[in-house]
Design a protein around this motif. Structure first.
Motif, PDB file in Angstrom:
ATOM      1  N   LEU A  38      45.821  27.642  29.904  1.00  0.00           N
ATOM      2  CA  LEU A  38      44.714  27.207  30.748  1.00  0.00           C
ATOM      3  C   LEU A  38      44.664  28.029  32.028  1.00  0.00           C
ATOM      4  N   ALA A  39      45.842  28.273  32.628  1.00  0.00           N
ATOM      5  CA  ALA A  39      45.880  29.011  33.889  1.00  0.00           C
ATOM      6  C   ALA A  39      45.367  30.432  33.689  1.00  0.00           C
ATOM      7  N   LEU A  40      45.751  31.058  32.573  1.00  0.00           N
ATOM      8  CA  LEU A  40      45.289  32.419  32.327  1.00  0.00           C
ATOM      9  C   LEU A  40      43.767  32.461  32.237  1.00  0.00           C
ATOM     10  N   LEU A  41      43.179  31.500  31.503  1.00  0.00           N
ATOM     11  CA  LEU A  41      41.723  31.504  31.334  1.00  0.00           C
ATOM     12  C   LEU A  41      41.016  31.196  32.653  1.00  0.00           C
ATOM     13  N   CYS A  42      41.580  30.241  33.424  1.00  0.00           N
ATOM     14  CA  CYS A  42      40.966  29.921  34.717  1.00  0.00           C
ATOM     15  C   CYS A  42      41.013  31.121  35.648  1.00  0.00           C
ATOM     16  N   LEU A  43      42.132  31.838  35.602  1.00  0.00           N
ATOM     17  CA  LEU A  43      42.268  32.997  36.467  1.00  0.00           C
ATOM     18  C   LEU A  43      41.287  34.085  36.055  1.00  0.00           C
ATOM     19  N   LEU A  44      41.090  34.253  34.728  1.00  0.00           N
ATOM     20  CA  LEU A  44      40.113  35.230  34.244  1.00  0.00           C
ATOM     21  C   LEU A  44      38.726  34.896  34.765  1.00  0.00           C
ATOM     22  N   TYR A  45      38.425  33.597  34.856  1.00  0.00           N
ATOM     23  CA  TYR A  45      37.134  33.191  35.392  1.00  0.00           C
ATOM     24  C   TYR A  45      37.101  33.399  36.902  1.00  0.00           C
ATOM     25  N   ALA A  46      38.205  33.075  37.574  1.00  0.00           N
ATOM     26  CA  ALA A  46      38.226  33.130  39.039  1.00  0.00           C
ATOM     27  C   ALA A  46      38.076  34.556  39.563  1.00  0.00           C
ATOM     28  N   VAL A  47      38.571  35.553  38.813  1.00  0.00           N
ATOM     29  CA  VAL A  47      38.473  36.922  39.317  1.00  0.00           C
ATOM     30  C   VAL A  47      37.035  37.422  39.289  1.00  0.00           C
ATOM     31  N   ARG A  48      36.131  36.635  38.721  1.00  0.00           N
ATOM     32  CA  ARG A  48      34.717  37.014  38.731  1.00  0.00           C
ATOM     33  C   ARG A  48      34.012  36.545  40.003  1.00  0.00           C
ATOM     34  N   TYR A  77      24.698  36.491  33.398  1.00  0.00           N
ATOM     35  CA  TYR A  77      26.085  36.580  32.974  1.00  0.00           C
ATOM     36  C   TYR A  77      26.246  37.574  31.845  1.00  0.00           C
ATOM     37  N   GLY A  78      27.210  38.481  32.007  1.00  0.00           N
ATOM     38  CA  GLY A  78      27.548  39.391  30.931  1.00  0.00           C
ATOM     39  C   GLY A  78      28.660  38.795  30.085  1.00  0.00           C
ATOM     40  N   GLY A  79      29.123  39.578  29.107  1.00  0.00           N
ATOM     41  CA  GLY A  79      30.137  39.077  28.189  1.00  0.00           C
ATOM     42  C   GLY A  79      31.428  38.670  28.890  1.00  0.00           C
TER      43      GLY A  79
END
Lengths: 105, 523
Positions: free
Chosen positions: B89-99, B461-463
């Protein structure tokens, strides 16, 4: 034994004085101080718990826990104070009073 | 000794410190370190999960001070599963947060790593005072994250959260102090053994200690009447943080499951099963209150925040029967609900950014920019979270309802879980129709019916932007497809939890088990 009872009783008293202040005073700084006093009460109870063995030797573990607790409460107080300053800067007031209006917009 | 067990704590600690030192470096540098660290933790926890599934309970002794004197970490199936869920979950949230989220303030990445340290530590520790310390680490960094990119509302909601948890910490200390004063140990396995031999006149105090701790855990898990901080804190904070916090309430659930099966389990003498009369009713009331909140909210973010409350109520109602089958079913439900509420928080944020006037408030507004994409994602999330076939919400709920069948409270659980699910569907259906269908029509020039000029600056939003959300949503069908292995794993977890003897043996050895069992036989 009486000394530890004194500590435990004093700690309990401090806890409830703090709880009272926390509930009664609206000013954020007072609330933070009140929470600190509650914490000190808990630490005093812990110190009292150190006298648990009958041969007069103090148990060191509660004291270690109190030290850890003091560090934690220091961090907490710092964070809470920063927050209080930030709330004052953003809203101009030092209480929670205007919650409803803020939630409405 | 398996040094991999401590790695999910050391890595975020070191990375967090490195990022703090380099706080004035470029954001790209911080992002790279944060993402690398999260990725590495995910891989390590996957290995740990594999080891825990196939092997026995493992222990890591810090500084080689043998228990019960030193500090230990314990890896069993439940904690391995929890740290794996957290890191994915943290990895996915971080992937979103860096946007973009992490640009709103300094120190986001450092706080995020410290947050991971706190959560992983709470799951792995085998010592109740360290549990307190890791709770505090988790909370201190969560304050920073809740307030990240702060506005006045967010700051005020954050202050409530801080004050409540400050009180919670004091009460936690009181409970721990009481138990230490009576038992003379802080190691959870050792406490279980000593509790079995505690003199009968201490039973009332021991029960009080156990229930004081439950008060604190209920605050963390957001049980009635201690959940009122949650909708504000989760509703006003930034989306990736709210999504990560979907696992924070599960820390409370985990701790309740751990402490009240291990320490206050069947062998605990006068304090045995102290929570059994309380947990189920409290959880059911939480479920009802959360469901009312879900339908009453007029903001999508708050609706989802209340769904977190509902999911905690459901989980603990099922766990509250303390039956092995029911616990196994709850273990299947736990990853589903964590990932799906997180996905919904992120989807709500995607919707908010494309509705410039209304945001997530449920009033008619112009259509969102990418109706088809967002609509489909919203539908997917709603079907999963509402418990409709064919997604994982349905299978998990069926398992839970069959799991509690033999309990005398089964009619209550059935009714309330199903009605709660129905309320969730109604609320999400209404939200979806307001956001996607009840829109203010636009003419060819892009002006709406009130002839306001077209908006500019609606993001497209892109991919890469929607990828974390899509991965989160894809977990749901994955959980269904892997249903067989998953339910076998859950049964193995539940079996390990309901036999605290295994845990005690792994930590303290065979003599302690004999001691534990002798007390049980003597009664």
């Amino acid at each position: 034994m009486s000394v530890s009872v004194l500590y435990a009783g004093g700690g309990t008293l401090l806890f409830f004085i703090g709880l009272h202040a926390l509930l009664v005073y609206p000013h954020l700084l007072r609330k933070i101080l009140a929470a600190n006093i509650m914490g000190s009460g808990v630490f005093m109870v812990f110190v009292a718990l150190g006298a648990r063995s009958s041969d007069g030797v103090t148990d060191p573990v509660p004291q270690a826990m109190v030290l850890t607790g003091i560090v934690v409460s220091l961090c907490f107080t710092a964070v809470a104070l920063v927050l209080a300053v930030r709330i004052h800067r953003l809203t101009g007031c030092t209480t929670f009073v205007q919650d409803q209006e803020a939630a409405g917009d | 000794m398996n040094h991999l067990i401590i790695a999910p704590l050391l890595l975020p600690l070191v990375m967090g410190a490195v990022i703090v030192i380099g706080v004035n470096r470029s954001l790209a540098w911080q992002r790279t370190l944060g993402l690398l660290s999260s990725l590495a933790i995910t891989l390590m926890t996957a290995v740990l999960l594999y080891q825990a599934t196939t092997g026995p309970i493992q222990m890591y002794v810090l500084g080689d001070w043998s228990p019960p004197f030193g500090i230990i970490l314990v890896l069993d199936r439940l904690s391995a599963m929890m740290i794996f869920i957290t890191s994915v979950l943290a990895l996915l949230c971080l992937l979103y947060a860096v946007r973009g989220t992490d640009e709103q303030g300094k120190n986001f990445h450092a706080l995020f790593q410290f947050q991971l340290l706190g959560i992983n530590g709470a799951f792995l520790t085998g010592d109740i005072f360290n549990l307190f310390v890791f709770f505090e680490i988790m909370l201190l960094s969560s304050y920073g994250l809740v307030l990240h990119g702060a506005g006045a509302t967010r700051t005020r909601a954050g202050m409530h959260y801080v004050m409540l948890n400050l009180m919670g910490s004091s009460i936690f200390l009181i409970g721990v102090g009481l138990l230490y004063g009576l038992l003379g140990s802080l190691n959870m396995a050792d406490m279980a053994v000593r509790l079995a031999h505690a003199p009968a006149d201490n039973a009332a105090l021991l029960q009080a200690g156990g229930l004081i701790l439950f008060g604190v855990f209920a605050l963390k898990a957001a049980l009635m009447p201690l959940f009122f901080w949650l909708p504000n804190a989760y509703g006003f904070t930034s989306a990736p943080v709210a999504a990560l916090f979907a696992v924070m309430t599960k820390v409370g659930v985990y701790v309740i499951l751990r402490v009240y099966t291990l320490i206050f389990g069947d062998y605990a003498g006068g304090a045995a099963n102290v929570l059994e009369p309380w947990l189920l009713p409290v959880a059911l009331v939480t479920l009802v209150a959360g469901s009312i909140g879900v339908v009453a909210s007029r903001d999508l973010r708050r609706t989802i925040a209340y769904m977190v409350v509902v999911s905690v109520g459901t989980l603990l109602a099922v766990i509250g029967t303390f039956e092995t089958d029911a616990i196994a079913a709850a273990i299947v439900y736990l990853p589903h609900t964590t990932f799906m509420t997180a996905a919904m928080f992120l989807i709500a944020d995607l919707i908010r950014q494309q509705r410039l006037d209304a945001g997530t408030v449920l009033t008619p507004d112009r259509p969102v920019g990418q109706e088809r994409l967002l609509g489909l994602m919203f539908l997917g999330g709603a079907v999963a979270i509402g418990g409709l076939p064919p997604l994982s919400g349905f299978t998990a709920k069926v398992m839970m309802l069959t799991g509690v069948q033999s309990s005398s409270a089964a009619p209550w659980i059935w009714t309330l879980v199903l009605v709660g699910g129905l309320f969730g569907l109604i609320a999400l259906g209404r939200a979806g129709s307001v956001i996607f269908w009840k829109t203010v029509p636009l003419d060819d020039g892009g002006s709406d019916a009130y002839s306001k000029p077209p908006h500019s600056g609606i993001p497209v939003y892109g991919g890469g932007y929607v990828l974390p959300v899509l991965v989160l949503l894809a977990i749901s069908p994955l959980l269904v497809l892997c249903g067989g292995p998953l339910s076998e794993f859950a049964a193995a977890v539940a079996e390990q939890i309901s036999q605290p003897v295994q845990y005690v043996e792994a930590v303290l050895g065979g003599d302690a088990v004999a001691l534990l069992l002798s007390a049980a036989g003597g009664r």
